[in-house]
Write an enzyme that holds these catalytic residues in place. Structure first.
Site, PDB file in Angstrom:
ATOM      1  N   LYS A   6     119.880 -24.004 -16.436  1.00 30.39           N
ATOM      2  CA  LYS A   6     121.151 -24.437 -17.018  1.00 30.39           C
ATOM      3  C   LYS A   6     122.290 -24.197 -16.021  1.00 30.39           C
ATOM      4  O   LYS A   6     123.198 -25.021 -15.880  1.00 30.39           O
ATOM      5  CB  LYS A   6     121.416 -23.664 -18.315  1.00 30.39           C
ATOM      6  CG  LYS A   6     120.474 -23.989 -19.467  1.00 30.39           C
ATOM      7  CD  LYS A   6     120.901 -25.235 -20.187  1.00 30.39           C
ATOM      8  CE  LYS A   6     120.024 -25.501 -21.406  1.00 30.39           C
ATOM      9  NZ  LYS A   6     120.291 -24.575 -22.520  1.00 30.39           N
ATOM     10  N   GLU A   7     122.256 -23.056 -15.357  1.00 30.06           N
ATOM     11  CA  GLU A   7     123.302 -22.722 -14.388  1.00 30.06           C
ATOM     12  C   GLU A   7     123.352 -23.731 -13.258  1.00 30.06           C
ATOM     13  O   GLU A   7     124.427 -24.234 -12.885  1.00 30.06           O
ATOM     14  CB  GLU A   7     123.055 -21.321 -13.829  1.00 30.06           C
ATOM     15  CG  GLU A   7     124.004 -20.932 -12.719  1.00 30.06           C
ATOM     16  CD  GLU A   7     123.806 -19.492 -12.238  1.00 30.06           C
ATOM     17  OE1 GLU A   7     124.400 -19.137 -11.195  1.00 30.06           O
ATOM     18  OE2 GLU A   7     123.089 -18.728 -12.912  1.00 30.06           O
ATOM     19  N   ARG A   8     122.194 -24.066 -12.708  1.00 25.83           N
ATOM     20  CA  ARG A   8     122.148 -24.959 -11.553  1.00 25.83           C
ATOM     21  C   ARG A   8     122.498 -26.388 -11.939  1.00 25.83           C
ATOM     22  O   ARG A   8     123.180 -27.092 -11.178  1.00 25.83           O
ATOM     23  CB  ARG A   8     120.772 -24.860 -10.898  1.00 25.83           C
ATOM     24  CG  ARG A   8     120.574 -23.502 -10.236  1.00 25.83           C
ATOM     25  CD  ARG A   8     119.130 -23.177  -9.916  1.00 25.83           C
ATOM     26  NE  ARG A   8     119.063 -21.837  -9.312  1.00 25.83           N
ATOM     27  CZ  ARG A   8     117.937 -21.148  -9.120  1.00 25.83           C
ATOM     28  NH1 ARG A   8     116.763 -21.675  -9.478  1.00 25.83           N
ATOM     29  NH2 ARG A   8     117.974 -19.943  -8.575  1.00 25.83           N
ATOM     30  N   GLY A  58     126.242 -26.602 -12.307  1.00 24.01           N
ATOM     31  CA  GLY A  58     126.894 -26.716 -11.008  1.00 24.01           C
ATOM     32  C   GLY A  58     126.836 -28.126 -10.458  1.00 24.01           C
ATOM     33  O   GLY A  58     127.832 -28.638  -9.913  1.00 24.01           O
TER      34      GLY A  58
END
Length: 385
Positions: A243-245, A248
């Site tokens: 989810k983080e990547r 971004g």
């Protein structure tokens, strides 16, 4: 014309864009100069509008909608006049809370997820350490069981929202096993005795984002604050990383599109040798190349969202998107600064800030080299050890 987004998605997009234009952009210069954004104030306003916890269950205050709404939110945040504030928001929504929402106990979610979705608490994610950045398996922070509690000692570095967070989703060792085994994710309230913000870090870019070194000294936290089973922290964090990547990549793609179009407008207005800069074939061809690259990345992002919504493993595709986003952002930044000439190099113009902010994407959330290693592993071309 085909679109991945419905009328409801587009109405939501207009709401987010209006929020960015009225509640973020007018204050960017002030927050950048102050080296901090007012996380509680901004997140509370977002919570009141239902912009936080979009994919989380309604019983905890979430929106209960699919990830396409998150894609809209992240794209519109990426259009803000700085990268720092969108990053702080995305840490709260897509980096520090996904594992809590999916694997946390009901009690844990009511104590931490509910106020996070409402914007009443600020969340941070604690993974990287002074000697363990991209090498997550090397972390040393340790939580030792003592009765019904864990006693935590260690340090975390590069923590976004670190000076303002009300809780940190902390990856820590809970056993003596080496490598990725024996780690757990624990929700740590920052008002716990033994928690310290050791230092706020001064960075090259993303100035409005408060980034800190955190220290834990004999900090006692209930074992009930653990997310999921003991020893599963690394696995849960690797899932959370996707989810983080993707966040971004989604944000940066929108930012690249905005900065290229700003450059096109500048090159139309700027005249050299008796004609607009945009009439130079190299310039308009080069900008078209960049727009093509951005569109290709946008479609890869949407492919990742489709897979995510379908419940598929997105690790390889998200790693590809993250890798491409980081490298393309650098290419866009360098080219657009060049086409702006001297104006691109002065702080009073937004180009310089974009140039500084964009560089982080190839480092934070997993460096380019880590993305390449993940892709090689999935393609079965990573050399054996």
């Amino acid at each position: 014309m085909f679109s991945y987004f419905t009328e409801e998605h587009e109405a939501f997009r207009r709401t987010v864009r209006r929020f960015v234009e009225t509640e973020i952009n007018p204050h960017v210069e002030e927050w950048e100069a102050a080296r901090i954004w007012p996380a509680r104030d901004v997140l509370k306003k977002m919570g009141n509008l239902g912009l936080l916890g979009l994919n989380y269950p309604e019983e905890y205050g979430g929106g209960g909608v699919d990830y396409w709404y998150s894609a809209v939110l992240l794209e519109e945040l990426g259009r803000a006049d700085c990268a720092a504030v969108p990053m702080g928001i995305a840490v709260h929504t897509d980096m520090a809370t996904p594992a809590l929402a999916e694997f946390g106990s009901d009690d844990l979610k009511r104590r931490f997820l509910v106020p996070a979705i409402a914007g009443d608490q600020v969340a941070a994610i604690g993974v990287s350490e002074p000697d363990a950045g991209s090498d997550v398996a090397a972390i040393r922070t340790r939580a030792v069981a003592d009765g019904d509690d864990y006693v935590i000692n260690g340090s975390k570095m590069w923590i976004t929202n670190g000076t303002q967070a009300d809780f940190v989703t902390l990856l820590t060792r809970t056993s003596g096993q080496r490598g990725f085994r024996g780690m757990s994710l624990i929700v740590v309230p920052t008002d716990t005795p033994g928690f310290h913000v050791s230092r706020k870090l001064e960075k090259m870019g993303n100035h409005a984002s408060d980034t800190a070194i955190l220290t834990f000294e004999d900090m006692r936290v209930p074992q009930a604050n653990r997310i999921g089973e003991e020893g599963m922290g690394f696995i849960l964090q690797m899932k959370q990383f996707q989810k983080e990547r993707l966040a971004g990549s989604l944000m940066s793609t929108a930012g690249m599109d905005k900065i290229i179009r700003m450059t096109i407008a500048y090159c139309r207005e700027r005249h050299t040798f008796g004609r607009p800069l945009i009439d130079n074939q190299y310039i308009h061809f080069r900008l078209c190349e960049l727009l093509t690259e951005v569109e290709a990345l946008r479609q890869l992002n949407y492919h990742c969202v489709r897979l995510l919504v379908a419940g598929e493993d997105v690790t390889k595709e998200v790693s590809m998107a993250k890798l491409k986003a980081g490298r393309l952002a650098r290419e866009v930044a360098d080219t657009c600064v060049q086409f702006h000439g001297g104006m691109g190099y002065v702080e009073e113009y937004p180009m310089a800030r974009y140039f500084r902010d964009a560089r982080l994407l190839s480092i934070g959330g997993g460096a380019d080299e880590i993305m390449l290693g993940i892709i090689a592993k999935y393609e079965n071309i990573l050399p054996g050890r």
